[in-house]
Design an enzyme around this catalytic site. Sequence first.
Site, PDB file in Angstrom:
ATOM      1  N   TYR A   1      -1.644  -0.349  10.487  1.00 13.39           N
ATOM      2  CA  TYR A   1      -1.710  -0.753   9.081  1.00 13.39           C
ATOM      3  C   TYR A   1      -0.533  -0.153   8.311  1.00 13.39           C
ATOM      4  CZ  TYR A   1      -3.390  -1.093   4.268  1.00 13.39           C
ATOM      5  OH  TYR A   1      -3.488  -1.353   2.916  1.00 13.39           O
TER       6      TYR A   1
ATOM      7  N   SER B   1       0.845  -1.193   0.000  1.00 13.15           N
ATOM      8  CA  SER B   1       0.000   0.000   0.000  1.00 13.15           C
ATOM      9  C   SER B   1       0.881   1.243   0.000  1.00 13.15           C
ATOM     10  CB  SER B   1      -0.899   0.000   1.234  1.00 13.15           C
ATOM     11  OG  SER B   1      -1.491   1.276   1.447  1.00 13.15           O
TER      12      SER B   1
END
Length: 250
Positions: free
Chosen positions: A151, A138
């Site tokens: 995250y 990501s």
Amino acid sequence: MKIEGNTVLITGGDSGVGLALAKALLQLNNTVIIAGRNDEKLLQVKNKFPRLHAVKCDLCQDSERKNLVSELKNQFPELNIVINNAGVAFFSDLRDENFYENIVKEMETNFLAPLRLAQLFSEHLRNQPYSAIVNIGSAAAFLPLTVMPGYSASKAALHSVSQSLRYQLRNTKMQVIEVLLPPVDTQMVVDFKMKKLSPDKVAAEIIKELKEGRVFIPIGQIKILLWIYRFFPGVMGVLANRMVSNALNK
């Protein structure tokens, strides 16, 4: 990368980008195995796409990771591509009671599970004529999100270890590929009120980039964001978090 005639494992392959990749790879005459934690979801996907192979596995449990690898090496000896797609994300604040527990789960799922699977599959994959590990990352690896610290940290760790393993394996037939995703229209970012790409569109772009031999694959707008980040990292970080806050109406 050779994208036809492979035997592919996709973790988190019962929904979202994982399922979109599974469908796309099936159309390219690959044998595709999806792994997930939910029996019902796996059964639904299997019923809809009978050519898929489905196996249940909780990637946070090392015993289940070991069982998964042992089972697949026996049942699919030609397995040569592992796509580490499974991921979790939590909105976390240091003052939350479950702050630490959420980050542990994010690190286990998003970072430690892909690393462990790479280790457990390593010898098997190196003995294949061609093999690859594909880590789905990501942009949060470069632009940590205030609302998702765990995250972001897990994806930064995944990016770092992808680079390290790619260098370690540089003289082998085994590739390490990293994909950086933008916001995708999945359950993970359902609360984000912003433009998102469809899983099918993301999968199509990933397949295209893999076919062209890329080992570092930013998808969609992430290409532009990373270019800006190279020159203005501080400014880009502030802008990214402002965009997320606006998307959450915070």
